[in-house]
Motif scaffolding. Sequence first.
Motif, PDB file in Angstrom:
ATOM      1  N   PRO A   6       0.843  -1.202   0.000  1.00 14.70           N
ATOM      2  CA  PRO A   6       0.000   0.000   0.000  1.00 14.70           C
ATOM      3  C   PRO A   6       0.880   1.253   0.000  1.00 14.70           C
ATOM      4  O   PRO A   6       1.886   1.312   0.699  1.00 14.70           O
ATOM      5  CB  PRO A   6      -0.797  -0.122   1.304  1.00 14.70           C
ATOM      6  CG  PRO A   6       0.018  -1.018   2.174  1.00 14.70           C
ATOM      7  CD  PRO A   6       0.738  -1.954   1.261  1.00 14.70           C
ATOM      8  N   GLN A   7       0.495   2.220  -0.818  1.00 10.12           N
ATOM      9  CA  GLN A   7       1.188   3.514  -0.772  1.00 10.12           C
ATOM     10  C   GLN A   7       0.625   4.316   0.394  1.00 10.12           C
ATOM     11  O   GLN A   7      -0.541   4.690   0.388  1.00 10.12           O
ATOM     12  CB  GLN A   7       0.997   4.293  -2.069  1.00 10.12           C
ATOM     13  CG  GLN A   7       1.622   5.687  -2.055  1.00 10.12           C
ATOM     14  CD  GLN A   7       3.120   5.641  -1.855  1.00 10.12           C
ATOM     15  OE1 GLN A   7       3.843   5.098  -2.695  1.00 10.12           O
ATOM     16  NE2 GLN A   7       3.607   6.204  -0.759  1.00 10.12           N
ATOM     17  N   THR A   8       1.439   4.540   1.407  1.00 12.56           N
ATOM     18  CA  THR A   8       0.985   5.307   2.557  1.00 12.56           C
ATOM     19  C   THR A   8       1.314   6.793   2.362  1.00 12.56           C
ATOM     20  O   THR A   8       2.348   7.147   1.791  1.00 12.56           O
ATOM     21  CB  THR A   8       1.637   4.817   3.858  1.00 12.56           C
ATOM     22  OG1 THR A   8       3.057   4.767   3.695  1.00 12.56           O
ATOM     23  CG2 THR A   8       1.122   3.436   4.225  1.00 12.56           C
ATOM     24  N   VAL A   9       0.401   7.634   2.851  1.00 16.56           N
ATOM     25  CA  VAL A   9       0.587   9.082   2.848  1.00 16.56           C
ATOM     26  C   VAL A   9       0.431   9.555   4.284  1.00 16.56           C
ATOM     27  O   VAL A   9      -0.554   9.217   4.964  1.00 16.56           O
ATOM     28  CB  VAL A   9      -0.429   9.781   1.931  1.00 16.56           C
ATOM     29  CG1 VAL A   9      -0.286  11.302   2.021  1.00 16.56           C
ATOM     30  CG2 VAL A   9      -0.247   9.315   0.484  1.00 16.56           C
ATOM     31  N   LEU A  10       1.421  10.320   4.742  1.00 16.45           N
ATOM     32  CA  LEU A  10       1.429  10.840   6.110  1.00 16.45           C
ATOM     33  C   LEU A  10       1.019  12.304   6.093  1.00 16.45           C
ATOM     34  O   LEU A  10       1.770  13.154   5.597  1.00 16.45           O
ATOM     35  CB  LEU A  10       2.817  10.686   6.731  1.00 16.45           C
ATOM     36  CG  LEU A  10       3.392   9.276   6.779  1.00 16.45           C
ATOM     37  CD1 LEU A  10       4.824   9.311   7.315  1.00 16.45           C
ATOM     38  CD2 LEU A  10       2.522   8.354   7.617  1.00 16.45           C
ATOM     39  N   ILE A  11      -0.157  12.599   6.603  1.00 16.14           N
ATOM     40  CA  ILE A  11      -0.603  13.977   6.770  1.00 16.14           C
ATOM     41  C   ILE A  11      -0.267  14.397   8.185  1.00 16.14           C
ATOM     42  O   ILE A  11      -0.729  13.781   9.155  1.00 16.14           O
ATOM     43  CB  ILE A  11      -2.110  14.109   6.527  1.00 16.14           C
ATOM     44  CG1 ILE A  11      -2.446  13.794   5.069  1.00 16.14           C
ATOM     45  CG2 ILE A  11      -2.608  15.498   6.896  1.00 16.14           C
ATOM     46  CD1 ILE A  11      -3.937  13.804   4.777  1.00 16.14           C
ATOM     47  N   THR A  12       0.572  15.425   8.326  1.00 19.75           N
ATOM     48  CA  THR A  12       0.880  15.928   9.666  1.00 19.75           C
ATOM     49  C   THR A  12       0.722  17.439   9.686  1.00 19.75           C
ATOM     50  O   THR A  12       0.933  18.121   8.678  1.00 19.75           O
ATOM     51  CB  THR A  12       2.315  15.564  10.123  1.00 19.75           C
ATOM     52  OG1 THR A  12       3.275  16.395   9.475  1.00 19.75           O
ATOM     53  CG2 THR A  12       2.626  14.102   9.858  1.00 19.75           C
ATOM     54  N   SER A  37       7.751   4.009  -0.722  1.00 20.99           N
ATOM     55  CA  SER A  37       8.096   4.574   0.585  1.00 20.99           C
ATOM     56  C   SER A  37       7.057   5.598   0.994  1.00 20.99           C
ATOM     57  O   SER A  37       6.410   6.223   0.140  1.00 20.99           O
ATOM     58  CB  SER A  37       9.488   5.213   0.521  1.00 20.99           C
ATOM     59  OG  SER A  37       9.582   6.120  -0.565  1.00 20.99           O
ATOM     60  N   PRO A  38       6.840   5.792   2.290  1.00 18.20           N
ATOM     61  CA  PRO A  38       5.788   6.711   2.754  1.00 18.20           C
ATOM     62  C   PRO A  38       5.994   8.123   2.205  1.00 18.20           C
ATOM     63  O   PRO A  38       7.113   8.653   2.195  1.00 18.20           O
ATOM     64  CB  PRO A  38       5.946   6.676   4.273  1.00 18.20           C
ATOM     65  CG  PRO A  38       6.589   5.359   4.551  1.00 18.20           C
ATOM     66  CD  PRO A  38       7.509   5.095   3.396  1.00 18.20           C
ATOM     67  N   ASP A  82      -7.246   3.091  -5.111  1.00 19.68           N
ATOM     68  CA  ASP A  82      -7.603   1.950  -4.254  1.00 19.68           C
ATOM     69  C   ASP A  82      -6.400   1.307  -3.576  1.00 19.68           C
ATOM     70  O   ASP A  82      -6.558   0.334  -2.826  1.00 19.68           O
ATOM     71  CB  ASP A  82      -8.402   0.909  -5.038  1.00 19.68           C
ATOM     72  CG  ASP A  82      -7.613   0.296  -6.202  1.00 19.68           C
ATOM     73  OD1 ASP A  82      -6.403   0.599  -6.341  1.00 19.68           O
ATOM     74  OD2 ASP A  82      -8.214  -0.475  -6.983  1.00 19.68           O
ATOM     75  N   ASP A  83      -5.203   1.854  -3.819  1.00 18.43           N
ATOM     76  CA  ASP A  83      -4.011   1.312  -3.166  1.00 18.43           C
ATOM     77  C   ASP A  83      -3.256   2.380  -2.376  1.00 18.43           C
ATOM     78  O   ASP A  83      -2.097   2.200  -2.022  1.00 18.43           O
ATOM     79  CB  ASP A  83      -3.080   0.654  -4.181  1.00 18.43           C
ATOM     80  CG  ASP A  83      -2.727   1.556  -5.357  1.00 18.43           C
ATOM     81  OD1 ASP A  83      -3.204   2.709  -5.392  1.00 18.43           O
ATOM     82  OD2 ASP A  83      -1.967   1.106  -6.245  1.00 18.43           O
ATOM     83  N   VAL A  84      -3.919   3.509  -2.088  1.00 12.30           N
ATOM     84  CA  VAL A  84      -3.315   4.605  -1.338  1.00 12.30           C
ATOM     85  C   VAL A  84      -4.061   4.766  -0.018  1.00 12.30           C
ATOM     86  O   VAL A  84      -5.293   4.892  -0.007  1.00 12.30           O
ATOM     87  CB  VAL A  84      -3.349   5.923  -2.134  1.00 12.30           C
ATOM     88  CG1 VAL A  84      -2.841   7.081  -1.282  1.00 12.30           C
ATOM     89  CG2 VAL A  84      -2.517   5.784  -3.413  1.00 12.30           C
ATOM     90  N   TYR A  85      -3.312   4.774   1.083  1.00 14.38           N
ATOM     91  CA  TYR A  85      -3.903   4.884   2.416  1.00 14.38           C
ATOM     92  C   TYR A  85      -3.291   6.082   3.144  1.00 14.38           C
ATOM     93  O   TYR A  85      -2.061   6.204   3.236  1.00 14.38           O
ATOM     94  CB  TYR A  85      -3.660   3.609   3.226  1.00 14.38           C
ATOM     95  CG  TYR A  85      -4.581   2.477   2.836  1.00 14.38           C
ATOM     96  CD1 TYR A  85      -5.687   2.148   3.620  1.00 14.38           C
ATOM     97  CD2 TYR A  85      -4.368   1.746   1.665  1.00 14.38           C
ATOM     98  CE1 TYR A  85      -6.550   1.121   3.252  1.00 14.38           C
ATOM     99  CE2 TYR A  85      -5.220   0.722   1.291  1.00 14.38           C
ATOM    100  CZ  TYR A  85      -6.308   0.421   2.091  1.00 14.38           C
ATOM    101  OH  TYR A  85      -7.159  -0.597   1.727  1.00 14.38           O
ATOM    102  N   SER A 104       4.707  -5.249  10.728  1.00 12.30           N
ATOM    103  CA  SER A 104       4.042  -6.451  10.238  1.00 12.30           C
ATOM    104  C   SER A 104       3.609  -6.214   8.797  1.00 12.30           C
ATOM    105  O   SER A 104       2.434  -5.967   8.516  1.00 12.30           O
ATOM    106  CB  SER A 104       2.813  -6.773  11.118  1.00 12.30           C
ATOM    107  OG  SER A 104       2.166  -7.944  10.680  1.00 12.30           O
ATOM    108  N   PRO A 105       4.548  -6.271   7.850  1.00 15.49           N
ATOM    109  CA  PRO A 105       4.236  -5.927   6.453  1.00 15.49           C
ATOM    110  C   PRO A 105       3.115  -6.793   5.899  1.00 15.49           C
ATOM    111  O   PRO A 105       3.212  -8.028   5.886  1.00 15.49           O
ATOM    112  CB  PRO A 105       5.563  -6.176   5.729  1.00 15.49           C
ATOM    113  CG  PRO A 105       6.608  -6.085   6.798  1.00 15.49           C
ATOM    114  CD  PRO A 105       5.962  -6.634   8.025  1.00 15.49           C
ATOM    115  N   THR A 106       2.060  -6.133   5.463  1.00  9.32           N
ATOM    116  CA  THR A 106       0.837  -6.825   5.063  1.00  9.32           C
ATOM    117  C   THR A 106       0.502  -6.484   3.620  1.00  9.32           C
ATOM    118  O   THR A 106       0.325  -5.305   3.293  1.00  9.32           O
ATOM    119  CB  THR A 106      -0.332  -6.402   5.974  1.00  9.32           C
ATOM    120  OG1 THR A 106       0.032  -6.621   7.347  1.00  9.32           O
ATOM    121  CG2 THR A 106      -1.592  -7.179   5.652  1.00  9.32           C
ATOM    122  N   PRO A 107       0.433  -7.473   2.730  1.00 10.16           N
ATOM    123  CA  PRO A 107       0.103  -7.176   1.335  1.00 10.16           C
ATOM    124  C   PRO A 107      -1.268  -6.508   1.200  1.00 10.16           C
ATOM    125  O   PRO A 107      -2.158  -6.692   2.048  1.00 10.16           O
ATOM    126  CB  PRO A 107       0.105  -8.559   0.671  1.00 10.16           C
ATOM    127  CG  PRO A 107       0.870  -9.443   1.594  1.00 10.16           C
ATOM    128  CD  PRO A 107       0.643  -8.914   2.970  1.00 10.16           C
TER     129      PRO A 107
END
Length: 394
Positions: free
Chosen positions: A57-63, A275-276, A306-309, A322-325
């Motif tokens: 999953p492509q993670t996006v960090l909003i801070t 990468s995040p 659908d693959d961005v969180y 815990s890397p999860t597909p």
Amino acid sequence: MARYAIILALIVSAAASALPAAREKIAPYCNPTQCTLPDCLCSSLEIPGGLTPAETPQTVLITYDDAVNVLNYVNYTNLIFNRINPNGCNIKATYFLSHEYNNYTLVNDIYNRGHEIASHSITHRTNQDFWLANNVDNWDREMADMRTMVEYYAGIPQSAIKGARAPFLLMGGDAMWTSLSNNGFEWDCSWPTRNYVDPGMWPYTLDFLSQQDCQIGVCPTESYPGKWVVPMIDLFDASGNPCAMVDTCIVGDTADDVYNLLLTNFMKHYEGNRSPYGLFLHAAWLLDTNHLNGYRRFLDFLTTKDDVYLVSISQLLDWVKSPTPLSQINTLASWGCDTPITPISCNERRCAYDGTKTPFGSERIMSICNRGCPFFYPWYDNIYGTNPPTPWVP
């Protein structure tokens, strides 16, 4: 935010000029056979767990940094609170809090919505020598005491406040990390990298010596087992300059310029090693209409994928441990829809202080939960407001 960008640029320049050419190695180099998940991970460009980009999953960090107030809360409401990740659960952001002008009742509400609260110091003072002074007690009184204030005035348990960010990203090296470790913080997100952008560097622990480039402040050289670094992977702005915080980037004149800059930088992650991707900023940047509209449009784009969180930093680290597909992402409990917190009630009390009761000689107002107003304005080394103020020198 122009003033903040100028201050940051001056501090970064001065701090960089004072740095030694190389860090003296104290911690050992990382051996992947001795550093394994979930408790240890070497600094690396490799996707944790050996997953392929397509499985990741492509993670996006909003801070958001600094105080929460009525003005920026409106933007949080409109931009963040009603967005959904692909699994049908609300997106999450991370809020790095400093004390002055902070509205603790709104912080309580943000926490109850499932977002993450982290420490960003009490004073956010501009004196770089303070942060670079190699003084553990300085960091205790700023970062750990800020966490205590959030618990005391917003009702949020200290155990829920797991992370920190240094003001102006001026890391204090081993003094800072000793303080964070001694006080039970689990992670920090203060360390920019411009050498590991494409592909980007993944979070890692400080059991061993980091290979990350040291751009600002002083970087650690000792070992801090199980403590996580979340690299701030630089963006490159419209002039080709690196910028760790969005609000220090030159973004152009229009909302389209903002959108295109954020999208271009995002695609390096999305089409690379996943990468995040960090959207690190101060909420005041969003007061500019073009910034706001370009940023909103970019968030709209992200939530069509659908693959961005969009996740909190602690949620990201749960995945790294815990890397999860993507195909099994619903098995990752902390990314699920069940709120993993017990909401904290807040009976609001508004506290007003004239200049005789603050260290600044001018009035301050703060809103708190579930207790009476302190007699004096709470501040550094006086977090419960029990002592008369002494004049503040930043």
